[in-house]
Enzyme design. Sequence first.
Site, short mmCIF file in Angstrom:
data_model
loop_
_atom_site.label_atom_id
_atom_site.label_comp_id
_atom_site.label_asym_id
_atom_site.label_seq_id
_atom_site.Cartn_x
_atom_site.Cartn_y
_atom_site.Cartn_z
N HIS A 77 15.51 64.53 60.20
CA HIS A 77 16.56 64.70 59.20
C HIS A 77 17.49 63.49 59.27
O HIS A 77 17.82 62.92 58.24
CB HIS A 77 17.33 66.00 59.46
CG HIS A 77 18.28 66.34 58.37
ND1 HIS A 77 17.86 66.62 57.08
CD2 HIS A 77 19.64 66.43 58.35
CE1 HIS A 77 18.92 66.86 56.32
NE2 HIS A 77 20.01 66.75 57.06
N HIS A 122 20.50 59.97 51.51
CA HIS A 122 20.41 61.41 51.76
C HIS A 122 20.37 62.10 50.40
O HIS A 122 21.39 62.21 49.72
CB HIS A 122 21.60 61.88 52.59
CG HIS A 122 21.45 63.29 53.09
ND1 HIS A 122 20.57 64.18 52.52
CD2 HIS A 122 22.06 63.96 54.10
CE1 HIS A 122 20.64 65.34 53.14
NE2 HIS A 122 21.53 65.23 54.12
N CYS A 155 20.64 70.85 51.86
CA CYS A 155 19.73 69.77 52.24
C CYS A 155 18.36 70.28 52.68
O CYS A 155 17.47 69.47 52.96
CB CYS A 155 20.37 68.93 53.33
SG CYS A 155 22.03 68.42 52.90
#
Length: 405
Positions: A295, A332, A163
């Site tokens: 995030h 995401h 990520c």
Amino acid sequence: MAQRRVVITGIGAVSSLGMGAKALWEGARDGRSGVRETRFVRSYPGRIKISAQVPEYDASRYLDKDTLTLCDPVISYLLISADEAVQQAGLSRDDLKGPRTAAIIGTGIAGMNTIEEGLHTVFTQQARPSPLTIPRLIPSSCPAMVSMRFGTTGPAFAVGSACSSATQAIGIGTQMIRAGMIDRAIVGGTEDCITIGTMLAWEALRVLTPNFCRPFSKDRNGMVIGAGSGVFILEAEEIAAQRNAHVLAELAGYGTTSDAKDPVRPDVNGAAACMRDAIADAGVTPDEIDYINAHGTGTTVNDLTESEAIGLVFGKRGPHVPVSSTKPVHGHGLGVGGAFELIVTLGALRENIAPPTINWRVADEKCPVDCIPNEARPMPINVAMSNSFAFGGINATLVVRRFDA
């Protein structure tokens, strides 16, 4: 010798909000979610039925047949985004070709659709997969195809840091320009892990929500997976100035750290060190950070860790720094996540509007941050920060600043 400044002159995106960086930013600003019922090519036996897929996607409207033959969706998203970014920057292929331009692209897995189709062919049909399977699935195909499209012969490589992939790719491109290795970089990320096998694997981790992603809300129950691509054109300031380019913002700071502790559980000290490094690299103080794009996955371990890390970095100001997570809007994106969020952060900087954390309902005393719940907030934004925290404890943060020539 003074360090070169790095500026952003072009952005492009493909996301669940539609085609283009403008659609992504406006969706985040307006709190309009791209999460919807997932469409799979075959029947799906899993429990989680939602994701942020790219809707009604037809790559043939943007890319020719010969190019598409070589493309997994992650590559076609990427090339379409790169075309948009290059066009916005006002650059031609002649400007980009040669050794002074790099192509650095982040992706967590790359050609997951191709991998899954190949495995299906092998195990259910006992047949050979397409001879183009390998060129479509390998992560290096992403920067390689960008390099071929624009004739760039400088450094070209993929960054595979889950990520944090896109954020690291953007940060590395910034450092290479500063160091004088190159003058320009095509950077960003691309990902599409919304396949049957991958979604079942994510379900097994028990981190996906069946209904709404609610970062920093006490009743959170997980995250939602997204797909797409985001690309940026970075240039040395003096190179952009020579051609009177329109500068969108300065890429002012980059920090990256490793927790070195756990495959899936983030560490507060690693995240805090990453933010501190990026702020110091930008030559600003924590008090000068006007907005943070978090995030913010909507999982308990992420939200609590990131909130505590913000508190460590910002001290008494921590609970009052405007923070939002836009993952409930674009999902995401894993390897593209940092690129999506930097595009949103740039939109916030340019329009002086902090986007909201939608779906938020209940304050959580364990997340003492000003998470801009549900409604965008007009406010002055001169310096902004975007966080990416990956499985494996790989952290990356970018700081952008309003450009002052």
